[in-house]
Scaffold this motif. Sequence first.
Motif, PDB file in Angstrom:
ATOM      1  N   TRP A  81       0.840  -1.203   0.000  1.00  0.00           N
ATOM      2  CA  TRP A  81       0.000   0.000   0.000  1.00  0.00           C
ATOM      3  C   TRP A  81       0.877   1.256   0.000  1.00  0.00           C
ATOM      4  O   TRP A  81       0.635   2.197  -0.757  1.00  0.00           O
ATOM      5  CB  TRP A  81      -0.933   0.010   1.234  1.00  0.00           C
ATOM      6  CG  TRP A  81      -1.561   1.353   1.438  1.00  0.00           C
ATOM      7  CD1 TRP A  81      -2.593   1.893   0.722  1.00  0.00           C
ATOM      8  CD2 TRP A  81      -1.164   2.358   2.377  1.00  0.00           C
ATOM      9  NE1 TRP A  81      -2.872   3.158   1.171  1.00  0.00           N
ATOM     10  CE2 TRP A  81      -2.006   3.470   2.187  1.00  0.00           C
ATOM     11  CE3 TRP A  81      -0.177   2.432   3.376  1.00  0.00           C
ATOM     12  CZ2 TRP A  81      -1.892   4.638   2.944  1.00  0.00           C
ATOM     13  CZ3 TRP A  81      -0.071   3.583   4.128  1.00  0.00           C
ATOM     14  CH2 TRP A  81      -0.925   4.675   3.906  1.00  0.00           C
TER      15      TRP A  81
ATOM     16  N   ARG B 145       0.755   4.101  -2.835  1.00  0.00           N
ATOM     17  CA  ARG B 145       0.281   5.440  -2.465  1.00  0.00           C
ATOM     18  C   ARG B 145       1.358   6.473  -2.800  1.00  0.00           C
ATOM     19  O   ARG B 145       1.066   7.556  -3.313  1.00  0.00           O
ATOM     20  CB  ARG B 145      -0.075   5.470  -0.972  1.00  0.00           C
ATOM     21  CG  ARG B 145      -0.524   6.839  -0.515  1.00  0.00           C
ATOM     22  CD  ARG B 145      -1.717   6.824   0.388  1.00  0.00           C
ATOM     23  NE  ARG B 145      -2.073   8.187   0.724  1.00  0.00           N
ATOM     24  CZ  ARG B 145      -3.289   8.616   0.969  1.00  0.00           C
ATOM     25  NH1 ARG B 145      -4.302   7.798   0.929  1.00  0.00           N
ATOM     26  NH2 ARG B 145      -3.529   9.871   1.263  1.00  0.00           N
TER      27      ARG B 145
ATOM     28  N   ILE C 177      -9.713  11.658 -16.481  1.00  0.00           N
ATOM     29  CA  ILE C 177      -8.805  10.768 -15.738  1.00  0.00           C
ATOM     30  C   ILE C 177      -7.923   9.962 -16.688  1.00  0.00           C
ATOM     31  O   ILE C 177      -6.718   9.837 -16.477  1.00  0.00           O
ATOM     32  CB  ILE C 177      -9.602   9.790 -14.828  1.00  0.00           C
ATOM     33  CG1 ILE C 177     -10.435  10.558 -13.796  1.00  0.00           C
ATOM     34  CG2 ILE C 177      -8.674   8.805 -14.131  1.00  0.00           C
ATOM     35  CD1 ILE C 177      -9.657  11.205 -12.698  1.00  0.00           C
TER      36      ILE C 177
ATOM     37  N   THR D 163     -16.932   9.252  -8.057  1.00  0.00           N
ATOM     38  CA  THR D 163     -17.083  10.222  -6.969  1.00  0.00           C
ATOM     39  C   THR D 163     -17.431  11.612  -7.513  1.00  0.00           C
ATOM     40  O   THR D 163     -18.345  12.272  -7.011  1.00  0.00           O
ATOM     41  CB  THR D 163     -15.762  10.317  -6.190  1.00  0.00           C
ATOM     42  OG1 THR D 163     -14.698  10.415  -7.135  1.00  0.00           O
ATOM     43  CG2 THR D 163     -15.555   9.129  -5.277  1.00  0.00           C
TER      44      THR D 163
ATOM     45  N   LEU E 197     -17.362   6.008   4.269  1.00  0.00           N
ATOM     46  CA  LEU E 197     -15.968   6.020   3.800  1.00  0.00           C
ATOM     47  C   LEU E 197     -15.691   4.656   3.150  1.00  0.00           C
ATOM     48  O   LEU E 197     -16.600   4.021   2.627  1.00  0.00           O
ATOM     49  CB  LEU E 197     -14.988   6.317   4.932  1.00  0.00           C
ATOM     50  CG  LEU E 197     -15.171   7.686   5.623  1.00  0.00           C
ATOM     51  CD1 LEU E 197     -14.113   7.904   6.684  1.00  0.00           C
ATOM     52  CD2 LEU E 197     -15.158   8.853   4.637  1.00  0.00           C
TER      53      LEU E 197
ATOM     54  N   HIS F 142     -12.301   0.596   7.208  1.00  0.00           N
ATOM     55  CA  HIS F 142     -10.960   0.510   7.800  1.00  0.00           C
ATOM     56  C   HIS F 142     -10.920  -0.760   8.652  1.00  0.00           C
ATOM     57  O   HIS F 142     -11.955  -1.309   8.995  1.00  0.00           O
ATOM     58  CB  HIS F 142     -10.710   1.717   8.711  1.00  0.00           C
ATOM     59  CG  HIS F 142     -10.543   3.019   7.981  1.00  0.00           C
ATOM     60  ND1 HIS F 142      -9.434   3.820   8.125  1.00  0.00           N
ATOM     61  CD2 HIS F 142     -11.337   3.671   7.098  1.00  0.00           C
ATOM     62  CE1 HIS F 142      -9.560   4.915   7.377  1.00  0.00           C
ATOM     63  NE2 HIS F 142     -10.723   4.854   6.744  1.00  0.00           N
TER      64      HIS F 142
ATOM     65  N   CYS G 191      -8.412  10.618   1.144  1.00  0.00           N
ATOM     66  CA  CYS G 191      -8.347  10.607  -0.321  1.00  0.00           C
ATOM     67  C   CYS G 191      -7.130  11.367  -0.860  1.00  0.00           C
ATOM     68  O   CYS G 191      -6.985  12.571  -0.619  1.00  0.00           O
ATOM     69  CB  CYS G 191      -9.615  11.246  -0.889  1.00  0.00           C
ATOM     70  SG  CYS G 191      -9.594  11.316  -2.684  1.00  0.00           S
TER      71      CYS G 191
ATOM     72  N   VAL H  93     -15.097  18.971  -9.998  1.00  0.00           N
ATOM     73  CA  VAL H  93     -16.478  19.291  -9.626  1.00  0.00           C
ATOM     74  C   VAL H  93     -16.729  20.797  -9.774  1.00  0.00           C
ATOM     75  O   VAL H  93     -17.737  21.224 -10.350  1.00  0.00           O
ATOM     76  CB  VAL H  93     -16.748  18.837  -8.164  1.00  0.00           C
ATOM     77  CG1 VAL H  93     -18.074  19.365  -7.660  1.00  0.00           C
ATOM     78  CG2 VAL H  93     -16.715  17.316  -8.080  1.00  0.00           C
TER      79      VAL H  93
HETATM   80  C1  HEM Z   1     -15.318  14.319  -5.422  1.00  0.00           C
HETATM   81  C2  HEM Z   1     -14.300  13.543  -5.551  1.00  0.00           C
HETATM   82  C3  HEM Z   1     -13.806  12.516  -4.549  1.00  0.00           C
HETATM   83  C4  HEM Z   1     -14.307  12.153  -3.320  1.00  0.00           C
HETATM   84  C5  HEM Z   1     -15.530  12.701  -2.601  1.00  0.00           C
HETATM   85  C6  HEM Z   1     -13.440  11.109  -2.794  1.00  0.00           C
HETATM   86  C7  HEM Z   1     -13.616  10.491  -1.563  1.00  0.00           C
HETATM   87  C8  HEM Z   1     -12.781   9.515  -1.050  1.00  0.00           C
HETATM   88  C9  HEM Z   1     -12.979   8.846   0.210  1.00  0.00           C
HETATM   89  C10 HEM Z   1     -14.113   9.108   1.185  1.00  0.00           C
HETATM   90  C11 HEM Z   1     -11.971   7.946   0.367  1.00  0.00           C
HETATM   91  C12 HEM Z   1     -11.780   6.971   1.536  1.00  0.00           C
HETATM   92  C13 HEM Z   1     -11.212   7.630   2.771  1.00  0.00           C
HETATM   93  C14 HEM Z   1     -11.140   6.663   3.941  1.00  0.00           C
HETATM   94  O1  HEM Z   1     -11.372   5.478   3.783  1.00  0.00           O
HETATM   95  O2  HEM Z   1     -10.858   7.118   5.038  1.00  0.00           O
HETATM   96  C15 HEM Z   1     -11.137   8.028  -0.814  1.00  0.00           C
HETATM   97  C16 HEM Z   1     -10.013   7.271  -1.026  1.00  0.00           C
HETATM   98  C17 HEM Z   1      -9.304   7.282  -2.195  1.00  0.00           C
HETATM   99  N1  HEM Z   1      -9.482   8.125  -3.262  1.00  0.00           N
HETATM  100 FE1  HEM Z   1     -10.884   9.575  -3.434  1.00  0.00          FE
HETATM  101  N2  HEM Z   1     -12.452  10.868  -3.696  1.00  0.00           N
HETATM  102  C18 HEM Z   1     -12.628  11.703  -4.776  1.00  0.00           C
HETATM  103  C19 HEM Z   1     -11.824  11.792  -5.901  1.00  0.00           C
HETATM  104  C20 HEM Z   1     -10.705  11.021  -6.137  1.00  0.00           C
HETATM  105  C21 HEM Z   1      -9.859  11.143  -7.299  1.00  0.00           C
HETATM  106  C22 HEM Z   1     -10.031  12.161  -8.422  1.00  0.00           C
HETATM  107  C23 HEM Z   1      -8.901  10.179  -7.174  1.00  0.00           C
HETATM  108  C24 HEM Z   1      -7.739   9.848  -8.082  1.00  0.00           C
HETATM  109  C25 HEM Z   1      -7.720   9.928  -9.356  1.00  0.00           C
HETATM  110  C26 HEM Z   1      -9.144   9.466  -5.928  1.00  0.00           C
HETATM  111  C27 HEM Z   1      -8.394   8.408  -5.463  1.00  0.00           C
HETATM  112  C28 HEM Z   1      -8.560   7.801  -4.227  1.00  0.00           C
HETATM  113  C29 HEM Z   1      -7.731   6.710  -3.762  1.00  0.00           C
HETATM  114  C30 HEM Z   1      -6.586   6.050  -4.524  1.00  0.00           C
HETATM  115  C31 HEM Z   1      -8.192   6.390  -2.462  1.00  0.00           C
HETATM  116  C32 HEM Z   1      -7.655   5.304  -1.520  1.00  0.00           C
HETATM  117  C33 HEM Z   1      -6.677   5.897  -0.520  1.00  0.00           C
HETATM  118  C34 HEM Z   1      -6.077   4.852   0.407  1.00  0.00           C
HETATM  119  O3  HEM Z   1      -6.740   3.877   0.736  1.00  0.00           O
HETATM  120  O4  HEM Z   1      -4.924   5.037   0.793  1.00  0.00           O
HETATM  121  N3  HEM Z   1     -10.247  10.016  -5.332  1.00  0.00           N
HETATM  122  N4  HEM Z   1     -11.644   8.995  -1.653  1.00  0.00           N
END
Ligand code: HEM
Length: 501
Positions: free
Chosen positions: A120, A124, A179, A307, A373, A376, A444, A454
């Motif tokens: 991970w 990341r 993307i 999202t 979310l 976890h 995120c 957005v």
């Molecule tokens: C409105 C847009 C977005 C929202 C609301 C959003 C929301 C979130 C949320 C809630 C999580 C999980 C956090 C947690 O579990 O604590 C997350 C994780 C993640 N998001 Fe987003 N996201 C958005 C856009 C994006 C974009 C544009 C990308 C990449 C191109 C992205 C890539 C990721 C990745 C890779 C994770 C996993 C992180 C990890 O587990 O280390 N997200 N996102």
Amino acid sequence: MEFLVGFAILLILVVFSSVFYLRVASQSPSLPTPLPIIGHLYLLGKLPHHSLLAIARKYGPLVKLRLGSVPVVIASSPEMAREFLRNQDLTFASRPTLLTTKYILYDSKDMVFAPYGEHWRSMRKLCVVELLTDRRLASSHQARLEELQRLLAKIAKVAETSKPFVLLDLLTEFTFNVITRMVMNKAYFGSGETTEELAATRDFIHMQEQGTILLGEFHIGDYIPFLKWFDSSVAKMKALHKIQDEFLQKVVDQHVLARQSREQTQAHDGGGDFVDTLLSLDSPDPNNQARNIKALIQNLLGAGTDTSITTIQWAMAELLNNPRALEKAQEELRAKFGNARQEIIQEHELKDLPYLHAVIKETFRLHPPAPLLIPHQSTQDTTVAGLAIAKGTRLFVNVYAIGRDPALWKSPDDFLPERFLGSSIDVHGKNFELLPFGSGRRGCPGMALGLITVQLALANLLHRFQWSLAPGVDAHPMAECFGVVTTMEIPLRARASPNKD
Ligand code: HEM
């Protein structure tokens, strides 16, 4: 058939053991009794974030449940979210291994669902250092503008007919291209693709939407392991994965071929996209390397599109259902950019639009794309707010419940962007009452890209067109379809007409 056999076995076991268990169980006075075998699974309805909100209202913001044989904690207040995601961030930085992560996400060799550890961490780091940096975001600005131009032109064309249309389809093409241009330097829509290519892309996206639902659902086999052999969702997961894997393998193969031809001609064009960067990394096993690359691209396309699409769609639906807010948002844009301007509102012009930003925050509060979310999981025994939590406990942070808490928000179910005017609450993960992007180590990494996508889309949609619901529709129904990203059950149909001078 398999499902029916599984269900029948489960029913018999539950009925027999419940009779025995209910007589001997020492019940907690405050929580409903976990039934034998299924535990508290019976408390979860079709929309688990709603069921868990009801549980939080009754039993408090920190609740320990047993889903099947799996211990689970639910955090439903800003204080509890802070405890888990900030004060005990490291302990809860892992993810559970699920049927979906095995069958859809390459055995958890992706990043979003990877357990906490070296794999991970390196995934990341690659994303944060090579793809989602401010520099990359700035250099991909032109691609976003071009895609936006294409989106607006398409809407302008439908607007000529005065017919209502489904916004979702056009938003999907827009965000997908944004993307894919960043990740693999290719636009899949509007770049002269063949009918077969278009069909393959649409299949991939359709599978992505199905995957989003499957990844959010509580599958019986994940909670009652001996029933996993009868879990009918597994067949769906495997079929879906096959289609997605073919698409992703093609991406890798095309990049490998292009690299080889560059090497043969000794052409050093300097550039290269994110997939090229991933392929250039040393790996002792090319098969594992290809698998990891596919898993990561799959994550980025999924997390990066659904999202943003769902946020834009909810925002437009809320505005159309609340014409006063729609008028205010458009008035702010007209005041700043005038009515006659035909050029696109650009990213650097998005500041100083307090009402638009308030609309987006209010949309995140009412419709957080990931309402629980992403699950976890704890990596050691711990205590939170006096509650003993064992290693391996699954954590759900119900940000949906936090957003609807009447103790935090006046008229919590109403769409009132004004509540954020002059407020210091933002969405960056420091204010635990509004956490659409999560917080802490697993927060995120694509937040900046998500926000800019957005904001850019909404500002331009609202500035360029007048909007109304389909004739005869007073309000668009706001029912949800639960998934790891929760979407609108009935896609928004709206009518657009060009903004007049
Ligand atoms: C409105 C847009 C977005 C929202 C609301 C959003 C929301 C979130 C949320 C809630 C999580 C999980 C956090 C947690 O579990 O604590 C997350 C994780 C993640 N998001 Fe987003 N996201 C958005 C856009 C994006 C974009 C544009 C990308 C990449 C191109 C992205 C890539 C990721 C990745 C890779 C994770 C996993 C992180 C990890 O587990 O280390 N997200 N996102």
